[in-house]
Write a protein that holds these residues in place. Structure first.
Motif, PDB file in Angstrom:
ATOM      1  N   SER A 110     -81.699 118.587 -52.226  1.00 58.46           N
ATOM      2  CA  SER A 110     -81.481 120.038 -52.270  1.00 58.46           C
ATOM      3  C   SER A 110     -81.519 120.549 -53.717  1.00 58.46           C
ATOM      4  N   LYS A 111     -81.375 119.629 -54.667  1.00 58.04           N
ATOM      5  CA  LYS A 111     -81.387 120.013 -56.090  1.00 58.04           C
ATOM      6  C   LYS A 111     -82.813 120.092 -56.639  1.00 58.04           C
TER       7      LYS A 111
ATOM      8  N   ASP B 277     -80.279 113.682 -54.488  1.00 58.02           N
ATOM      9  CA  ASP B 277     -79.927 114.937 -53.802  1.00 58.02           C
ATOM     10  C   ASP B 277     -81.147 115.858 -53.754  1.00 58.02           C
TER      11      ASP B 277
ATOM     12  N   GLU C  98     -86.847 117.956 -45.339  1.00 64.05           N
ATOM     13  CA  GLU C  98     -85.774 117.589 -46.267  1.00 64.05           C
ATOM     14  C   GLU C  98     -84.676 116.783 -45.568  1.00 64.05           C
TER      15      GLU C  98
ATOM     16  N   ARG D  65     -91.134 118.326 -54.787  1.00 60.17           N
ATOM     17  CA  ARG D  65     -91.156 119.355 -53.742  1.00 60.17           C
ATOM     18  C   ARG D  65     -92.469 120.144 -53.882  1.00 60.17           C
TER      19      ARG D  65
ATOM     20  N   GLN E 152     -83.873 112.998 -46.675  1.00 60.37           N
ATOM     21  CA  GLN E 152     -82.559 112.794 -47.292  1.00 60.37           C
ATOM     22  C   GLN E 152     -81.849 111.553 -46.743  1.00 60.37           C
TER      23      GLN E 152
END
Lengths: 128, 367
Positions: free
Chosen positions: B167-168, B165, B155, B188, B159
């Motif tokens: 992480s969302k 984003d 990640e 993911r 990123q």
């Protein structure tokens, strides 16, 4: 890596070091590179006898199994027990600490069928 | 012989010194630095995989939901837009056509990701079952590059290349985003047992994105990973492989994929056969085992108990993260209990193995 000049070779990528009536046998650096990471070596029992061309050991890489064919016939008098715990010696030092077994030759005439370092070098070059 | 296909990243693999092999009609990198090293890189840092050989089928139209949901054993009604569903896809007799991912783009639009060697067969199966339905099918495999970035650092590396984003994005969800300026689908998901992403975009950008990821990821330990380590990674995580743990001969229930088979669904192809299997009880099941004796189990080796064949190895290998020899095998139901011992026939010699809990490997939880 260069193939040592004092060894004899087979088309199956094995090497032979003649010491009197004994022969030390291993696989070449080209062989280990083709196999990839070696994770297990199945060794024969000392005392057992094999003819030239017989499969005497198995080398397992992560992906596949390769047989080790006896370049010369005879009685196995020693196997490399270090390979039990460190099979990757074959990757690290194929011509040295990665030796596989020692055979008492039954017919030194078998040596006539082996390749010289030049012949083996040519064979590899053709294979690429 | 038909000529082998190459992904748009082929040249990048050759340049990186990859060993190339034939896989499912494709010339693919089996390893770069070495399978064990690549495996550990993915577990501890991050690995980059070219999986462009995978197939993609686009399903669009008023009957898209109906078609997909009757083809898969899982329940498509469970997922929302931007969510992903894993499912086997069966024949009438309960055998498996393939296992796949369904991406829900819209209520009337789904994106299906299938195994490389099954792409043509699967596409034909979709077409055959779409007769009389109002749906448009397109095999977009050749227009799609898929790369996977997997591992604890995945990640953080990815990123750096996108404004999206990450992480969302939750597990088994996806989003649209620009990756180095290129429109991509970022999901993911993965096939390694690690956290990570699978990314889809158009072939023109392939080498540029690949090189860029390798470049920005180098510091964090990112390295390319070939099919050899992909197989050991998925095996440790007990992720099934089509043609091994499931096939036209091995049903999803026998494969241990029961949680992806919704027998309560009104209809799907294969339902009757699977309901019958469930009611009668399974006569055989896929289990995980580890070698007790010395030796490495390989696919198709017989599994023996008291001199009688009770099944066969479906996948087996040295497991780099466990430093053990492990396998999956299909055996008669009476031999599936934990700690059951049997023998694997390795080149004519019986070597003891025992049933153990799977997954063999769990990723370490962060925090």
């Amino acid at each position: 890596m260069e193939n040592p000049k004092d060894l004899k070779y087979t088309k199956d990528h094995e090497w032979v070091r003649v010491e009197g009536t004994k022969a030390v046998i291993g696989v070449t650096d080209t062989a280990q590179s083709l196999m990839g990471d070696v994770v297990f070596v199945e060794l024969p029992e000392p005392g057992s006898e094999y003819g030239a061309g017989d499969a005497a050991a198995n080398i397992e890489s992560v992906k596949a199994v390769s047989e080790v064919f006896m370049p010369v016939g005879g009685k196995i008098i020693e196997v490399n027990m270090e390979l039990e715990d460190s099979p990757d010696l074959i990757n690290k030092d194929a011509f040295g600490e990665g030796w596989i077994l020692v055979v008492e030759m039954s017919d030194p005439g078998d040596l006539d069928n082996l390749l010289s370092v030049e012949e083996y070098g040519k064979l590899i070059a053709e294979g690429e | 012989m038909t000529s082998l296909k190459r992904t748009p990243l082929y040249e990048a693999h050759v340049k990186a010194g990859a060993k190339i092999v034939e896989f499912g009609g494709w010339e693919m990198p089996i390893q770069y630095a070495g399978i064990i090293e690549e495996h550990k890189t993915c577990r501890t840092m991050a690995g980059l995989f070219d999986v462009s050989h995978m197939g993609e089928i686009d399903v669009k139209g008023p009957d898209a939901f109906k078609l997909v949901n009757r083809l898969i054993t899982n329940d498509l009604a469970k997922i929302q837009i931007k969510q992903i569903l894993y499912s086997p896809m069966c024949y009438e007799n309960g055998g498996v056509v393939d296992d796949l991912l369904v991406y829900k783009m819209a209520d009337d639009h789904y994106y299906i990701v299938v195994n490389a060697s099954n792409t043509d067969k699967d596409y034909a199966w979709f077409v055959e079952n779409a007769k009389n339905l109002d749906v448009k099918l397109e095999n977009i495999s050749a227009k799609t590059v898929q790369i996977a970035i997997q591992g604890p650092k995945a990640e953080g590396i990815l990123q750096q290349l996108t404004e999206c984003d990450l992480s969302k994005i939750k597990y088994y969800w996806f989003d649209y985003g620009k990756l180095g300026g290129v429109d991509s689908i970022i999901s993911r998901t993965g096939y390694t047992g690690e956290d990570g992403f699978e990314i889809y975009f158009s072939p023109e950008a392939a080498i540029r994105i690949w090189d860029k990821l390798i470049d920005i990821g180098r510091e964090a330990g990112l390295a390319p990973v070939g099919l050899g380590a992909r197989d050991t990674l998925r095996l440790e995580a007990r992720l099934p492989l089509y043609g091994h743990e499931m096939s036209s001969e091995i049903s999803p229930l026998e494969a241990g994929l029961g949680i992806f088979v919704k027998l309560g669904k009104e209809y799907f192809i294969g339902k009757d056969a699977l309901v019958k299997q469930e009611q009668e009880g399974l006569s055989r099941k896929v289990i995980g085992f580890e070698m007790v004796g010395r030796g490495i189990p390989r696919s198709e080796y017989p599994i023996i108990k008291n001199g009688v064949k009770i099944g066969w190895v479906t996948s087996g290998s040295y497991a780099p993260s466990l430093n053990k020899n492990i396998g999956l095998g299909i055996v008669k139901a009476e031999y599936t209990a934990l700690d059951t011992e049997f023998e694997i026939d390795i080149r004519g010699k019986g070597v003891t193995a025992k049933v153990i809990k799977t997954p063999f490997y769990y990723k370490k939880e962060e925090k």
